[in-house]
Design a protein around this motif. Structure first.
Motif, PDB file in Angstrom:
ATOM      1  N   CYS A  10      37.990   5.672  30.732  1.00 13.34           N
ATOM      2  CA  CYS A  10      37.790   5.461  29.116  1.00 13.34           C
ATOM      3  C   CYS A  10      36.512   6.208  29.142  1.00 13.34           C
ATOM      4  N   HIS A  11      35.869   6.071  30.801  1.00 18.55           N
ATOM      5  CA  HIS A  11      34.029   7.145  30.637  1.00 18.55           C
ATOM      6  C   HIS A  11      33.373   6.396  29.798  1.00 18.55           C
ATOM      7  N   SER A  12      34.021   4.684  29.268  1.00 23.18           N
ATOM      8  CA  SER A  12      33.059   4.358  28.491  1.00 23.18           C
ATOM      9  C   SER A  12      31.900   3.574  29.722  1.00 23.18           C
ATOM     10  N   PRO A  13      30.394   3.903  28.661  1.00 20.86           N
ATOM     11  CA  PRO A  13      29.223   3.140  29.453  1.00 20.86           C
ATOM     12  C   PRO A  13      29.036   1.480  29.146  1.00 20.86           C
ATOM     13  N   PHE A  14      30.024   0.778  28.432  1.00 18.63           N
ATOM     14  CA  PHE A  14      29.663  -0.207  28.457  1.00 18.63           C
ATOM     15  C   PHE A  14      30.220  -1.314  29.549  1.00 18.63           C
ATOM     16  N   THR A  15      30.306  -1.131  30.747  1.00 21.46           N
ATOM     17  CA  THR A  15      30.966  -2.018  31.749  1.00 21.46           C
ATOM     18  C   THR A  15      29.906  -3.389  31.799  1.00 21.46           C
ATOM     19  N   TYR A  16      30.997  -3.888  32.423  1.00 19.92           N
ATOM     20  CA  TYR A  16      29.846  -5.193  33.411  1.00 19.92           C
ATOM     21  C   TYR A  16      30.502  -5.782  33.890  1.00 19.92           C
ATOM     22  N   GLU A  17      30.164  -7.170  35.232  1.00 18.95           N
ATOM     23  CA  GLU A  17      30.754  -7.737  35.852  1.00 18.95           C
ATOM     24  C   GLU A  17      31.135  -8.842  35.819  1.00 18.95           C
ATOM     25  N   ASP A  18      32.333  -8.951  35.882  1.00 22.20           N
ATOM     26  CA  ASP A  18      32.897 -10.350  36.356  1.00 22.20           C
ATOM     27  C   ASP A  18      33.564 -10.585  37.451  1.00 22.20           C
ATOM     28  N   LEU A  19      32.487 -11.658  38.305  1.00 17.29           N
ATOM     29  CA  LEU A  19      32.858 -11.832  39.997  1.00 17.29           C
ATOM     30  C   LEU A  19      32.607 -10.184  40.908  1.00 17.29           C
ATOM     31  N   CYS A  24      35.626  -2.817  31.651  1.00 20.52           N
ATOM     32  CA  CYS A  24      35.472  -2.172  30.437  1.00 20.52           C
ATOM     33  C   CYS A  24      35.940  -2.561  29.073  1.00 20.52           C
ATOM     34  N   PRO A  25      35.140  -3.073  28.461  1.00 21.20           N
ATOM     35  CA  PRO A  25      35.479  -4.148  27.127  1.00 21.20           C
ATOM     36  C   PRO A  25      36.316  -2.576  25.671  1.00 21.20           C
ATOM     37  N   GLU A  26      36.101  -1.906  26.439  1.00 21.56           N
ATOM     38  CA  GLU A  26      36.722  -0.775  25.230  1.00 21.56           C
ATOM     39  C   GLU A  26      38.752  -0.427  26.170  1.00 21.56           C
TER      40      GLU A  26
END
Length: 115
Positions: A10-19, A24-26
């Protein structure tokens, strides 16, 4: 702003790392950040007890009675499941089981439903 790449779906810039995964939270897409991106786009191949390929969204049935770990429930032969996700690992199917809920199963204990 994070230093992680945007979501490939979805090209969201709000990605985060999990392990070791990026999330992508969206859109809830998960992927591995690797130098070789061609391997991450290739889906995991999983076969049922009869050798048929299983995919996300398929329906399947159990071919063996299975005890539910941590419970006194037993899943009987013929119990219907809905495959929600194929993962790489020992228990390689994330699924929804009728009257039980979400759980992980091994593909060797299911067969693909025809309808």
């Amino acid at each position: 702003m994070s230093s992680f790449p945007p979501c490939p779906k979805c090209h969201s810039p709000f990605t985060y790392e999990d392990l070791d995964l990026l999330v992508c939270p969206e859109c809830a897409h998960e992927w591995r950040q690797a130098a070789d991106q061609s391997q991450t786009d290739e889906p995991v191949k999983v076969k049922d007890a009869n050798g048929n390929d299983l995919f996300e969204g398929d329906n399947a049935t159990l071919i063996k009675d299975l005890k539910v770990k941590g419970s006194s429930n037993v899943l009987k032969i013929g119990t219907k499941i809905k495959i929600t996700r194929i993962v790489d690992g020992d228990h390689n199917i994330d699924c929804r089981v009728d009257k039980i809920g979400e759980m992980m199963l091994k593909s060797e204990f299911v067969k693909k439903a025809t309808a």
